[in-house]
Scaffold this motif. Structure first.
Motif, short mmCIF file in Angstrom:
data_model
loop_
_atom_site.label_atom_id
_atom_site.label_comp_id
_atom_site.label_asym_id
_atom_site.label_seq_id
_atom_site.Cartn_x
_atom_site.Cartn_y
_atom_site.Cartn_z
N LEU A 102 38.70 -41.12 -12.83
CA LEU A 102 38.72 -42.34 -13.64
C LEU A 102 37.68 -42.28 -14.75
O LEU A 102 37.94 -42.69 -15.89
CB LEU A 102 38.46 -43.55 -12.75
CG LEU A 102 39.63 -44.11 -11.95
CD1 LEU A 102 39.18 -45.33 -11.16
CD2 LEU A 102 40.79 -44.47 -12.86
N LYS A 103 36.52 -41.76 -14.43
CA LYS A 103 35.46 -41.64 -15.42
C LYS A 103 35.87 -40.70 -16.55
O LYS A 103 35.64 -40.96 -17.73
CB LYS A 103 34.17 -41.14 -14.76
CG LYS A 103 32.97 -41.13 -15.70
CD LYS A 103 31.70 -40.75 -14.96
CE LYS A 103 30.50 -40.77 -15.90
NZ LYS A 103 29.25 -40.39 -15.18
N ALA A 104 36.52 -39.59 -16.19
CA ALA A 104 37.00 -38.64 -17.20
C ALA A 104 38.07 -39.29 -18.07
O ALA A 104 38.10 -39.09 -19.28
CB ALA A 104 37.55 -37.39 -16.52
N ASP A 115 47.53 -33.90 -14.08
CA ASP A 115 46.16 -33.99 -13.57
C ASP A 115 46.07 -34.95 -12.39
O ASP A 115 45.38 -34.68 -11.40
CB ASP A 115 45.21 -34.43 -14.69
CG ASP A 115 45.12 -33.41 -15.81
OD1 ASP A 115 45.20 -32.20 -15.51
OD2 ASP A 115 44.99 -33.81 -16.98
N TRP A 116 46.73 -36.10 -12.52
CA TRP A 116 46.70 -37.08 -11.44
C TRP A 116 47.47 -36.59 -10.22
O TRP A 116 47.07 -36.83 -9.08
CB TRP A 116 47.27 -38.41 -11.93
CG TRP A 116 46.37 -39.13 -12.87
CD1 TRP A 116 46.51 -39.27 -14.22
CD2 TRP A 116 45.15 -39.80 -12.54
NE1 TRP A 116 45.47 -39.97 -14.76
CE2 TRP A 116 44.61 -40.32 -13.75
CE3 TRP A 116 44.46 -40.02 -11.36
CZ2 TRP A 116 43.43 -41.05 -13.78
CZ3 TRP A 116 43.27 -40.74 -11.39
CH2 TRP A 116 42.77 -41.25 -12.59
N PRO A 123 46.79 -34.16 -2.94
CA PRO A 123 45.78 -34.15 -1.87
C PRO A 123 45.87 -35.36 -0.94
O PRO A 123 45.68 -35.23 0.27
CB PRO A 123 44.45 -34.13 -2.64
CG PRO A 123 44.78 -33.48 -3.93
CD PRO A 123 46.15 -33.96 -4.26
N LEU A 124 46.15 -36.54 -1.50
CA LEU A 124 46.27 -37.74 -0.67
C LEU A 124 47.38 -37.58 0.36
O LEU A 124 47.20 -37.90 1.54
CB LEU A 124 46.53 -38.96 -1.56
CG LEU A 124 46.74 -40.29 -0.83
CD1 LEU A 124 45.49 -40.67 -0.04
CD2 LEU A 124 47.12 -41.38 -1.83
N VAL A 125 48.53 -37.09 -0.08
CA VAL A 125 49.66 -36.88 0.83
C VAL A 125 49.30 -35.87 1.92
O VAL A 125 49.58 -36.09 3.11
CB VAL A 125 50.91 -36.41 0.04
CG1 VAL A 125 52.02 -35.99 1.00
CG2 VAL A 125 51.40 -37.51 -0.90
N VAL A 126 48.65 -34.78 1.52
CA VAL A 126 48.29 -33.74 2.49
C VAL A 126 47.26 -34.25 3.48
O VAL A 126 47.37 -34.00 4.70
CB VAL A 126 47.78 -32.48 1.75
CG1 VAL A 126 47.23 -31.46 2.75
CG2 VAL A 126 48.89 -31.86 0.92
#
Length: 202
Positions: A102-104, A115-116, A123-126
């Motif tokens: 978010l900062k980027a 990128d998202w 990664p969230l799903v994994v």
């Protein structure tokens, strides 16, 4: 051998292969960070780590899970408990990664969908899948097929992120400096030579 040990033994070659690959890629990430170390300073450290840390962590996850899969005599409860712990720990880290992304986005406004997806969604799903698989193993359900899919998914995602990072390092390293900076540097060198000549004549 128990049914769990029999099922785990059939995945021996798989875990040996992906674990070796993850170990090699961890070493390559150290080389990549050294390659672009001059591009990271205290001002962009948090954002840089939001892209660097997850890739290394994913390779370490694959290495650790592969190592667990190769431990002789490991039980389903212990295997599932550690797998669930890895998932929970990774979800906690992902919260910090999300803040860095978010900062980027707020500072540079150049985050694209890829990128998202690669940095947060996959990664969230994994990680959620790791927790689910861990609970399933702990309850006596050997979901090795699902765990294998998750392991390949996070490994391929990390390879993509590493490749994208190396390309970015290479592009930035070859980017020419602005003319004004080069002209100013030439002017500074010319002034230095003139001052040196004046001192010598005096």
């Amino acid at each position: 051998m128990t049914p769990f040990e029999t099922a785990l033994a059939s995945w021996h070659d798989f875990y040996l292969l992906v674990g070796t690959g993850a170990f090699t890629l961890i070493g390559l990430m150290f080389v990549a960070v050294t390659f672009g170390a001059h591009l990271i300073d205290k001002n962009n450290m948090a954002m840089a780590r939001a892209f660097l840390d997850p890739t290394v962590i994913h390779f370490v996850q694959v290495l650790v899970i592969s190592g667990l899969g190769l431990v002789p005599g490991i039980g389903p409860g212990f295997f599932g408990g550690l797998l669930a712990a890895i998932g929970v720990w990774s979800l906690a880290i992902l919260a910090g990664v999300y803040q860095g992304l978010l900062k980027a986005q707020n500072q540079y406004n150049d985050m694209v969908l890829e990128d998202w997806l690669s940095g947060f969604v996959v990664p969230l799903v994994v990680y959620v899948g790791y927790v689910g698989c861990g609970l399933a193993f702990w309850m006596g359900h050997p979901v090795f097929d699902l765990l294998g899919v998750l392991t390949i998914l996070i490994l391929l995602n990390s390879i993509y992120c590493a490749w994208d990072l190396i390309l970015w390092f290479a592009i930035v390293r070859k980017r020419p400096r602005p003319r004004k900076i080069r002209a100013r540097n030439r002017g500074d060198r010319k002034s230095t030579r003139l001052n040196s000549s004046h001192i010598t004549i005096s």
